[in-house]
Scaffold this motif. Structure first.
Motif, PDB file in Angstrom:
ATOM      1  N   ARG A 115      40.956  22.656 -39.558  1.00  0.00           N
ATOM      2  CA  ARG A 115      41.164  21.669 -40.651  1.00  0.00           C
ATOM      3  C   ARG A 115      39.916  21.415 -41.406  1.00  0.00           C
ATOM      4  N   ARG A 150      38.878  12.113 -52.045  1.00  0.00           N
ATOM      5  CA  ARG A 150      39.474  12.747 -53.290  1.00  0.00           C
ATOM      6  C   ARG A 150      38.854  12.456 -54.339  1.00  0.00           C
ATOM      7  N   ASP A 197      48.229  11.663 -51.815  1.00  0.00           N
ATOM      8  CA  ASP A 197      47.543  12.886 -50.994  1.00  0.00           C
ATOM      9  C   ASP A 197      47.044  12.860 -49.903  1.00  0.00           C
ATOM     10  N   PHE A 198      45.816  11.760 -50.305  1.00  0.00           N
ATOM     11  CA  PHE A 198      44.775  11.218 -48.943  1.00  0.00           C
ATOM     12  C   PHE A 198      45.664  10.636 -47.868  1.00  0.00           C
ATOM     13  N   GLU A 232      48.805  10.915 -47.031  1.00  0.00           N
ATOM     14  CA  GLU A 232      49.380  12.048 -46.120  1.00  0.00           C
ATOM     15  C   GLU A 232      48.525  12.679 -45.547  1.00  0.00           C
ATOM     16  N   TYR A 233      47.195  13.094 -45.914  1.00  0.00           N
ATOM     17  CA  TYR A 233      46.265  13.549 -45.034  1.00  0.00           C
ATOM     18  C   TYR A 233      46.022  12.818 -43.682  1.00  0.00           C
ATOM     19  N   SER A 260      48.364  12.665 -41.306  1.00  0.00           N
ATOM     20  CA  SER A 260      48.926  14.253 -40.499  1.00  0.00           C
ATOM     21  C   SER A 260      47.784  13.920 -39.208  1.00  0.00           C
ATOM     22  N   TYR A 261      46.963  13.027 -39.213  1.00  0.00           N
ATOM     23  CA  TYR A 261      46.379  12.971 -38.003  1.00  0.00           C
ATOM     24  C   TYR A 261      46.975  11.964 -36.804  1.00  0.00           C
TER      25      TYR A 261
END
Length: 100
Positions: free
Chosen positions: A13, A22, A78-79, A81-82, A85-86
């Motif tokens: 990752r 970002r 986007d950040f 969502e990133y 994801s963790y």
């Protein structure tokens, strides 16, 4: 030892740069305790991301935050969502109640 302020890979990752995760999102420990902000503002990126998730188009975020561009809103979403994801916590079902 990996320099955690710079981007690196771990377990396949990509981990972004800590202070600039970002292009339009930055982290400054001296601003709001290091909470990710829209670059050049004091607008929390999480607040912008929440609006986008709630269906506000990135092009209309400036109606809420005039200093935030559509590109910055996309970066914030986007950040977020990133980061999410963790989150490996199981989601909780919300109990519904019939109020009639």
């Amino acid at each position: 030892m990996v320099e955690v302020l710079e981007p690196f890979y771990r377990d396949g990752r990509h981990i972004p740069a800590l202070l600039t995760p970002r292009t339009h999102v930055s982290v400054d420990p001296a601003v709001r305790g290091g909470e990710p902000m829209i670059e050049g503002t004091r607008v929390p990126s999480a607040d912008v991301a929440a609006l986008v998730r709630d269906g506000v188009p990135p092009e209309q975020i400036c109606d809420y935050y005039p200093a935030v561009s559509a590109e910055a809103a996309r970066d914030a979403a986007d950040f977020a969502e990133y980061v999410d994801s963790y989150d490996d916590r199981p989601t909780r079902a919300v109990a519904s109640r019939d109020c009639s």
